[in-house]
Scaffold this motif. Structure first.
Motif, PDB file in Angstrom:
ATOM      1  N   LEU A  59       0.839  -1.197   0.000  1.00 15.95           N
ATOM      2  CA  LEU A  59       0.000   0.000   0.000  1.00 15.95           C
ATOM      3  C   LEU A  59       0.877   1.251   0.000  1.00 15.95           C
ATOM      4  O   LEU A  59       1.188   1.804   1.049  1.00 15.95           O
ATOM      5  N   PRO A  60       1.286   1.725  -1.178  1.00 21.14           N
ATOM      6  CA  PRO A  60       2.110   2.931  -1.253  1.00 21.14           C
ATOM      7  C   PRO A  60       1.262   4.182  -1.034  1.00 21.14           C
ATOM      8  O   PRO A  60       0.023   4.111  -1.059  1.00 21.14           O
ATOM      9  N   PRO A  61       1.903   5.323  -0.834  1.00 23.17           N
ATOM     10  CA  PRO A  61       1.145   6.556  -0.588  1.00 23.17           C
ATOM     11  C   PRO A  61       0.329   7.048  -1.784  1.00 23.17           C
ATOM     12  O   PRO A  61      -0.399   8.026  -1.664  1.00 23.17           O
ATOM     13  N   THR A  62       0.405   6.369  -2.905  1.00 22.72           N
ATOM     14  CA  THR A  62      -0.411   6.719  -4.067  1.00 22.72           C
ATOM     15  C   THR A  62      -1.864   6.280  -3.886  1.00 22.72           C
ATOM     16  O   THR A  62      -2.698   6.582  -4.728  1.00 22.72           O
ATOM     17  N   HIS A  63      -2.135   5.549  -2.803  1.00 18.93           N
ATOM     18  CA  HIS A  63      -3.460   4.997  -2.490  1.00 18.93           C
ATOM     19  C   HIS A  63      -3.851   3.876  -3.439  1.00 18.93           C
ATOM     20  O   HIS A  63      -5.013   3.492  -3.512  1.00 18.93           O
ATOM     21  N   THR A  64      -2.892   3.349  -4.153  1.00 16.62           N
ATOM     22  CA  THR A  64      -3.103   2.199  -5.018  1.00 16.62           C
ATOM     23  C   THR A  64      -2.910   0.943  -4.178  1.00 16.62           C
ATOM     24  O   THR A  64      -2.009   0.886  -3.342  1.00 16.62           O
ATOM     25  N   VAL A  65      -3.737  -0.062  -4.387  1.00 11.64           N
ATOM     26  CA  VAL A  65      -3.548  -1.350  -3.737  1.00 11.64           C
ATOM     27  C   VAL A  65      -2.790  -2.229  -4.726  1.00 11.64           C
ATOM     28  O   VAL A  65      -3.284  -2.531  -5.811  1.00 11.64           O
ATOM     29  N   VAL A  66      -1.569  -2.591  -4.338  1.00  8.83           N
ATOM     30  CA  VAL A  66      -0.699  -3.401  -5.183  1.00  8.83           C
ATOM     31  C   VAL A  66      -0.680  -4.807  -4.583  1.00  8.83           C
ATOM     32  O   VAL A  66      -0.368  -4.965  -3.408  1.00  8.83           O
ATOM     33  N   GLU A  67      -1.023  -5.808  -5.392  1.00  5.28           N
ATOM     34  CA  GLU A  67      -1.116  -7.169  -4.871  1.00  5.28           C
ATOM     35  C   GLU A  67      -0.171  -8.115  -5.594  1.00  5.28           C
ATOM     36  O   GLU A  67      -0.150  -8.156  -6.814  1.00  5.28           O
ATOM     37  N   GLY A  68       0.605  -8.852  -4.806  1.00  7.81           N
ATOM     38  CA  GLY A  68       1.482  -9.885  -5.332  1.00  7.81           C
ATOM     39  C   GLY A  68       2.827  -9.364  -5.799  1.00  7.81           C
ATOM     40  O   GLY A  68       2.979  -8.175  -6.110  1.00  7.81           O
ATOM     41  N   PRO A  69       3.807 -10.271  -5.859  1.00  8.93           N
ATOM     42  CA  PRO A  69       5.176  -9.881  -6.216  1.00  8.93           C
ATOM     43  C   PRO A  69       5.314  -9.251  -7.604  1.00  8.93           C
ATOM     44  O   PRO A  69       6.106  -8.331  -7.779  1.00  8.93           O
ATOM     45  N   GLN A  70       4.544  -9.707  -8.581  1.00  5.88           N
ATOM     46  CA  GLN A  70       4.666  -9.144  -9.941  1.00  5.88           C
ATOM     47  C   GLN A  70       4.279  -7.669  -9.946  1.00  5.88           C
ATOM     48  O   GLN A  70       4.974  -6.833 -10.524  1.00  5.88           O
ATOM     49  N   ALA A  71       3.189  -7.331  -9.272  1.00  2.00           N
ATOM     50  CA  ALA A  71       2.751  -5.930  -9.216  1.00  2.00           C
ATOM     51  C   ALA A  71       3.722  -5.095  -8.388  1.00  2.00           C
ATOM     52  O   ALA A  71       3.985  -3.937  -8.716  1.00  2.00           O
ATOM     53  N   VAL A  72       4.294  -5.686  -7.327  1.00  2.00           N
ATOM     54  CA  VAL A  72       5.310  -4.991  -6.535  1.00  2.00           C
ATOM     55  C   VAL A  72       6.525  -4.703  -7.411  1.00  2.00           C
ATOM     56  O   VAL A  72       7.087  -3.605  -7.386  1.00  2.00           O
ATOM     57  N   GLN A  73       6.929  -5.683  -8.213  1.00  7.25           N
ATOM     58  CA  GLN A  73       8.060  -5.500  -9.122  1.00  7.25           C
ATOM     59  C   GLN A  73       7.805  -4.346 -10.081  1.00  7.25           C
ATOM     60  O   GLN A  73       8.681  -3.500 -10.306  1.00  7.25           O
ATOM     61  N   GLU A  74       6.616  -4.278 -10.632  1.00  8.87           N
ATOM     62  CA  GLU A  74       6.279  -3.196 -11.565  1.00  8.87           C
ATOM     63  C   GLU A  74       6.313  -1.834 -10.869  1.00  8.87           C
ATOM     64  O   GLU A  74       6.810  -0.854 -11.443  1.00  8.87           O
ATOM     65  N   PHE A  75       5.819  -1.765  -9.634  1.00  9.01           N
ATOM     66  CA  PHE A  75       5.849  -0.510  -8.882  1.00  9.01           C
ATOM     67  C   PHE A  75       7.289  -0.038  -8.689  1.00  9.01           C
ATOM     68  O   PHE A  75       7.612   1.119  -8.964  1.00  9.01           O
ATOM     69  N   PHE A  76       8.151  -0.954  -8.218  1.00  9.09           N
ATOM     70  CA  PHE A  76       9.526  -0.554  -7.944  1.00  9.09           C
ATOM     71  C   PHE A  76      10.320  -0.295  -9.219  1.00  9.09           C
ATOM     72  O   PHE A  76      11.202   0.570  -9.227  1.00  9.09           O
ATOM     73  N   ALA A  77      10.031  -0.998 -10.292  1.00 10.73           N
ATOM     74  CA  ALA A  77      10.719  -0.712 -11.566  1.00 10.73           C
ATOM     75  C   ALA A  77      10.449   0.733 -11.984  1.00 10.73           C
ATOM     76  O   ALA A  77      11.378   1.448 -12.394  1.00 10.73           O
ATOM     77  N   ALA A  78       9.207   1.182 -11.838  1.00  9.76           N
ATOM     78  CA  ALA A  78       8.875   2.573 -12.173  1.00  9.76           C
ATOM     79  C   ALA A  78       9.572   3.542 -11.224  1.00  9.76           C
ATOM     80  O   ALA A  78      10.064   4.598 -11.647  1.00  9.76           O
ATOM     81  N   LEU A  79       9.655   3.175  -9.954  1.00 10.78           N
ATOM     82  CA  LEU A  79      10.344   4.022  -8.974  1.00 10.78           C
ATOM     83  C   LEU A  79      11.826   4.136  -9.321  1.00 10.78           C
ATOM     84  O   LEU A  79      12.404   5.232  -9.271  1.00 10.78           O
ATOM     85  N   PHE A  80      12.448   3.017  -9.676  1.00  7.64           N
ATOM     86  CA  PHE A  80      13.863   3.041 -10.055  1.00  7.64           C
ATOM     87  C   PHE A  80      14.068   3.874 -11.315  1.00  7.64           C
ATOM     88  O   PHE A  80      15.058   4.602 -11.434  1.00  7.64           O
ATOM     89  N   ASP A  81      13.129   3.769 -12.259  1.00  3.56           N
ATOM     90  CA  ASP A  81      13.222   4.564 -13.488  1.00  3.56           C
ATOM     91  C   ASP A  81      13.175   6.061 -13.189  1.00  3.56           C
ATOM     92  O   ASP A  81      13.732   6.862 -13.935  1.00  3.56           O
TER      93      ASP A  81
END
Length: 141
Positions: A59-81
């Motif tokens: 649950l990041p401060p974007t108020h998006t509900v991110v579920e499972g490792p694949q979605a977590v990976q996508e969130f952090f890939a965008a953060l790293f970018d």
């Protein structure tokens, strides 16, 4: 008097075990945080996502509900970018509940523009069969 001494000894012994177990949980969380930071700071979103259970909720401060490792990976890939680096976690409190451990921590990092960013995070870990910890719930502000 002897009964009192036995009761006192048993209480001190039980407290010692509880304190020891809590110290072990705190050490395990510290080790999990150290590895999480290392993987974050390597910029490897796939490796970072491996810290999350299959049914994890993030649950990041974007108020998006991110579920499972694949979605977590996508969130952090965008953060790293976006250039976020230099992540650290500092334990505030650890509470153990059987196979689950809850931890609160201060986090800090460098934003893509070089600015210091940070806040508070809450983590619920599940102990795995091999003794390692995986995140079942992660939220931060």
């Amino acid at each position: 008097m002897r009964s009192f001494c036995l009761l006192l000894s048993a209480t001190v012994f039980a407290f010692g075990l509880s304190s020891s177990a809590l110290a072990d949980a705190a050490e395990d969380v510290k080790a999990a945080y150290d590895q999480w930071n290392e993987d974050f700071n390597s910029g490897d979103a796939e490796k970072l996502a491996s810290h999350y259970s299959d049914d994890a909720i993030f649950l990041p401060p974007t108020h998006t509900v991110v579920e499972g490792p694949q979605a977590v990976q996508e969130f952090f890939a965008a953060l790293f970018d976006s250039g976020v680096t230099g992540h650290t976690l500092e334990i505030i409190k650890v509470i153990e509940h059987g196979e689950e451990i809850t931890a609160a921590a201060r986090w800090a990092a460098k934003g893509g523009d070089g600015a210091d960013i940070g806040g508070i995070g809450t983590h619920v870990f599940q102990r795995q069969d091999d003794g390692s910890l995986k995140l079942a719930l992660h939220t931060f502000n």
